[in-house]
Write a protein that holds these residues in place. Structure first.
Motif, mmCIF file in Angstrom:
data_model
loop_
_atom_site.group_PDB
_atom_site.id
_atom_site.type_symbol
_atom_site.label_atom_id
_atom_site.label_comp_id
_atom_site.label_asym_id
_atom_site.label_seq_id
_atom_site.Cartn_x
_atom_site.Cartn_y
_atom_site.Cartn_z
ATOM 1 N N ALA A 15 0.503 0.618 -0.492
ATOM 2 C CA ALA A 15 1.711 -0.204 -0.478
ATOM 3 C C ALA A 15 2.555 0.059 0.760
ATOM 4 O O ALA A 15 3.168 -0.861 1.317
ATOM 5 C CB ALA A 15 2.533 0.056 -1.740
ATOM 6 N N PHE A 16 2.568 1.295 1.228
ATOM 7 C CA PHE A 16 3.390 1.623 2.390
ATOM 8 C C PHE A 16 2.838 0.993 3.668
ATOM 9 O O PHE A 16 3.598 0.612 4.565
ATOM 10 C CB PHE A 16 3.474 3.142 2.553
ATOM 11 N N LYS A 17 1.530 0.865 3.772
ATOM 12 C CA LYS A 17 0.937 0.280 4.973
ATOM 13 C C LYS A 17 1.346 -1.176 5.159
ATOM 14 O O LYS A 17 1.390 -1.680 6.284
ATOM 15 C CB LYS A 17 -0.590 0.391 4.903
ATOM 16 N N SER A 18 1.665 -1.856 4.075
ATOM 17 C CA SER A 18 2.040 -3.267 4.174
ATOM 18 C C SER A 18 3.550 -3.487 4.142
ATOM 19 O O SER A 18 4.049 -4.457 4.718
ATOM 20 C CB SER A 18 1.390 -4.058 3.028
ATOM 21 N N GLN A 19 4.306 -2.580 3.508
ATOM 22 C CA GLN A 19 5.741 -2.797 3.343
ATOM 23 C C GLN A 19 6.610 -1.850 4.169
ATOM 24 O O GLN A 19 7.783 -2.138 4.391
ATOM 25 C CB GLN A 19 6.112 -2.664 1.864
ATOM 26 N N ASN A 20 6.069 -0.707 4.588
ATOM 27 C CA ASN A 20 6.820 0.264 5.393
ATOM 28 C C ASN A 20 8.144 0.661 4.743
ATOM 29 O O ASN A 20 9.164 0.808 5.409
ATOM 30 C CB ASN A 20 7.098 -0.290 6.795
ATOM 31 N N SER A 21 8.125 0.830 3.458
ATOM 32 C CA SER A 21 9.327 1.203 2.722
ATOM 33 C C SER A 21 9.250 2.670 2.333
ATOM 34 O O SER A 21 8.186 3.172 1.946
ATOM 35 C CB SER A 21 9.476 0.332 1.471
ATOM 36 N N SER A 22 10.386 3.355 2.450
ATOM 37 C CA SER A 22 10.418 4.775 2.085
ATOM 38 C C SER A 22 10.132 4.993 0.605
ATOM 39 O O SER A 22 9.815 6.108 0.185
ATOM 40 C CB SER A 22 11.781 5.368 2.438
ATOM 41 N N GLU A 23 10.241 3.941 -0.180
ATOM 42 C CA GLU A 23 9.952 4.047 -1.611
ATOM 43 C C GLU A 23 8.496 4.405 -1.861
ATOM 44 O O GLU A 23 8.166 5.058 -2.857
ATOM 45 C CB GLU A 23 10.298 2.723 -2.294
ATOM 46 N N PHE A 24 7.606 3.977 -0.950
ATOM 47 C CA PHE A 24 6.170 4.206 -1.130
ATOM 48 C C PHE A 24 5.630 5.287 -0.193
ATOM 49 O O PHE A 24 4.417 5.397 -0.020
ATOM 50 C CB PHE A 24 5.403 2.905 -0.886
ATOM 51 N N ASN A 46 -12.865 8.646 2.969
ATOM 52 C CA ASN A 46 -12.163 7.358 2.998
ATOM 53 C C ASN A 46 -10.648 7.550 2.942
ATOM 54 O O ASN A 46 -9.894 6.821 3.605
ATOM 55 C CB ASN A 46 -12.621 6.491 1.828
ATOM 56 N N PHE A 47 -10.202 8.516 2.164
ATOM 57 C CA PHE A 47 -8.761 8.741 2.069
ATOM 58 C C PHE A 47 -8.209 9.274 3.390
ATOM 59 O O PHE A 47 -7.113 8.876 3.815
ATOM 60 C CB PHE A 47 -8.464 9.726 0.936
ATOM 61 N N ILE A 48 -8.943 10.164 4.047
ATOM 62 C CA ILE A 48 -8.500 10.671 5.347
ATOM 63 C C ILE A 48 -8.419 9.530 6.359
ATOM 64 O O ILE A 48 -7.491 9.465 7.181
ATOM 65 C CB ILE A 48 -9.447 11.778 5.840
ATOM 66 N N GLN A 49 -9.352 8.602 6.296
ATOM 67 C CA GLN A 49 -9.301 7.443 7.187
ATOM 68 C C GLN A 49 -8.058 6.606 6.920
ATOM 69 O O GLN A 49 -7.421 6.086 7.854
ATOM 70 C CB GLN A 49 -10.559 6.594 7.002
ATOM 71 N N ASN A 50 -7.674 6.494 5.666
ATOM 72 C CA ASN A 50 -6.458 5.759 5.331
ATOM 73 C C ASN A 50 -5.205 6.494 5.804
ATOM 74 O O ASN A 50 -4.194 5.855 6.107
ATOM 75 C CB ASN A 50 -6.384 5.523 3.823
ATOM 76 N N LEU A 51 -5.258 7.816 5.858
ATOM 77 C CA LEU A 51 -4.129 8.556 6.421
ATOM 78 C C LEU A 51 -3.949 8.236 7.903
ATOM 79 O O LEU A 51 -2.820 8.157 8.404
ATOM 80 C CB LEU A 51 -4.332 10.065 6.234
ATOM 81 N N VAL A 52 -5.063 8.044 8.599
ATOM 82 C CA VAL A 52 -4.981 7.650 10.010
ATOM 83 C C VAL A 52 -4.337 6.272 10.131
ATOM 84 O O VAL A 52 -3.472 6.041 10.985
ATOM 85 C CB VAL A 52 -6.379 7.663 10.649
ATOM 86 N N PHE A 53 -4.733 5.339 9.262
ATOM 87 C CA PHE A 53 -4.105 4.016 9.262
ATOM 88 C C PHE A 53 -2.625 4.115 8.887
ATOM 89 O O PHE A 53 -1.798 3.327 9.364
ATOM 90 C CB PHE A 53 -4.831 3.091 8.280
ATOM 91 N N TYR A 54 -2.312 5.070 8.041
ATOM 92 C CA TYR A 54 -0.935 5.272 7.575
ATOM 93 C C TYR A 54 0.007 5.541 8.748
ATOM 94 O O TYR A 54 1.103 4.979 8.831
ATOM 95 C CB TYR A 54 -0.932 6.430 6.578
ATOM 96 N N ILE A 55 -0.402 6.417 9.658
ATOM 97 C CA ILE A 55 0.463 6.732 10.799
ATOM 98 C C ILE A 55 0.228 5.776 11.964
ATOM 99 O O ILE A 55 1.099 5.614 12.815
ATOM 100 C CB ILE A 55 0.253 8.189 11.267
ATOM 101 N N GLU A 56 -0.932 5.127 12.000
ATOM 102 C CA GLU A 56 -1.211 4.214 13.106
ATOM 103 C C GLU A 56 -0.307 2.991 13.067
ATOM 104 O O GLU A 56 0.169 2.518 14.101
ATOM 105 C CB GLU A 56 -2.675 3.783 13.051
ATOM 106 N N ARG A 57 -0.040 2.483 11.887
ATOM 107 C CA ARG A 57 0.738 1.256 11.754
ATOM 108 C C ARG A 57 2.234 1.513 11.620
ATOM 109 O O ARG A 57 3.032 0.592 11.787
ATOM 110 C CB ARG A 57 0.252 0.477 10.529
ATOM 111 N N THR A 58 2.607 2.726 11.301
ATOM 112 C CA THR A 58 4.016 2.959 10.955
ATOM 113 C C THR A 58 4.627 4.140 11.688
ATOM 114 O O THR A 58 5.677 4.630 11.276
ATOM 115 C CB THR A 58 4.137 3.209 9.439
ATOM 116 N N TYR A 59 4.010 4.620 12.753
ATOM 117 C CA TYR A 59 4.543 5.819 13.394
ATOM 118 C C TYR A 59 5.872 5.559 14.090
ATOM 119 O O TYR A 59 6.601 6.494 14.413
ATOM 120 C CB TYR A 59 3.528 6.391 14.387
ATOM 121 N N ARG A 60 6.208 4.300 14.343
ATOM 122 C CA ARG A 60 7.498 3.976 14.953
ATOM 123 C C ARG A 60 8.553 3.600 13.917
ATOM 124 O O ARG A 60 9.626 3.121 14.257
ATOM 125 C CB ARG A 60 7.323 2.837 15.955
#
Length: 245
Positions: A138-147, A203-217
């Motif tokens: 959910a955070f990868k698509s919404q970038n909300s601190s809630e998720f 697969n989860f570690i790969q998603n962690l990379v996507f987690y910071i790749e899309r939202t690091y700013r």
């Protein structure tokens, strides 16, 4: 025939000439029967220094680790909350000390002990975050601190905290935290540590990379978990989070 009086003399002559096989057996087993006295050996300054660091690591770090979750508290007296960032730093300290023992001829089992302590911590963090896979997606698509992935968990179970406020007012949005975990994980795996076991974990570690790749700013709470410099709980763009990518 020898008389009875010749008996002691005969036994004495026989004991004075033992069989060659018995002597060989004694020489072979002597090294195993005699106790090893390590106290008489003089340790080199390098070994003494590493042993001193090992004692400090055991006293200040390892004894505070949770037996069940592998996480570490922020303070030694805390027995309820395990912090991810502090746990990563503790794992790095244990792993670094194990690398030092790896270069010695006789590590006395301490290398394996410290290495597996670090592996247990990294896997404990991975287990806690995998319980929040839905929040990650959910955070990868919404970038909300809630998720955002949580930065602290229950010290005993590794699950999310069940506090009266449901832990909602804590600044979990810390992008540098996820990046620090990935960096430490890569370094440990490159050094030969077995941290990831299954394909699901990959697969989860790969998603962690996507987690910071899309939202690091994304403005977050930074490495000090305070938000802005005014400490009013509002997130802002931190240099630590920008540099984490």
């Amino acid at each position: 025939m020898p008389s009875r009086n010749d008996g002691p003399a005969l036994l004495k002559r026989r004991s004075a000439k033992p069989f060659a096989g018995n002597l060989r057996l004694r020489r072979l087993t002597k090294a195993y029967l005699e106790p090893l006295d390590d106290n008489n050996k003089e340790m080199s300054p390098t070994v003494a220094k590493i042993d001193q660091i090992y004692d400090l690591t055991q006293e200040l770090i390892v004894q505070c680790q949770s037996v069940t979750s592998g996480l570490f508290p922020r303070y030694s007296k805390d027995r309820d909350v395990g912090y991810v960032k502090d746990s990563i730093y503790c794992a790095m300290a244990c792993w670094a000390c194990s690398v030092a023992y790896k270069r010695l001829d006789d590590d006395r089992g301490r290398q394996t002990e410290l290495r597996q302590t670090a592996v247990k911590t990294m896997r404990g963090i991975l287990f806690s975050w995998m319980q929040q896979s839905k929040n990650l997606d959910a955070f990868k698509s919404q970038n909300s601190s809630e998720f955002a992935l949580h930065a602290r968990f229950d010290l005993s179970s590794g699950m999310g905290l069940e506090t009266p406020n449901d832990d909602l007012h804590y600044g979990h949005l810390q992008m540098d935290l996820v990046a620090l975990y990935l960096l430490t994980l890569v370094q440990m795996i490159s050094a030969g540590c077995k941290v990831i076991y299954t394909h699901h974990e990959v697969n989860f570690i790969q998603n962690l990379v996507f987690y910071i790749e899309r939202t690091y700013r994304t403005p977050d709470f930074g490495m000090w978990e305070r938000g802005t410099r005014y400490n009013n709980g509002k997130p802002e763009l931190h240099a630590s989070s920008l540099g984490s990518f």
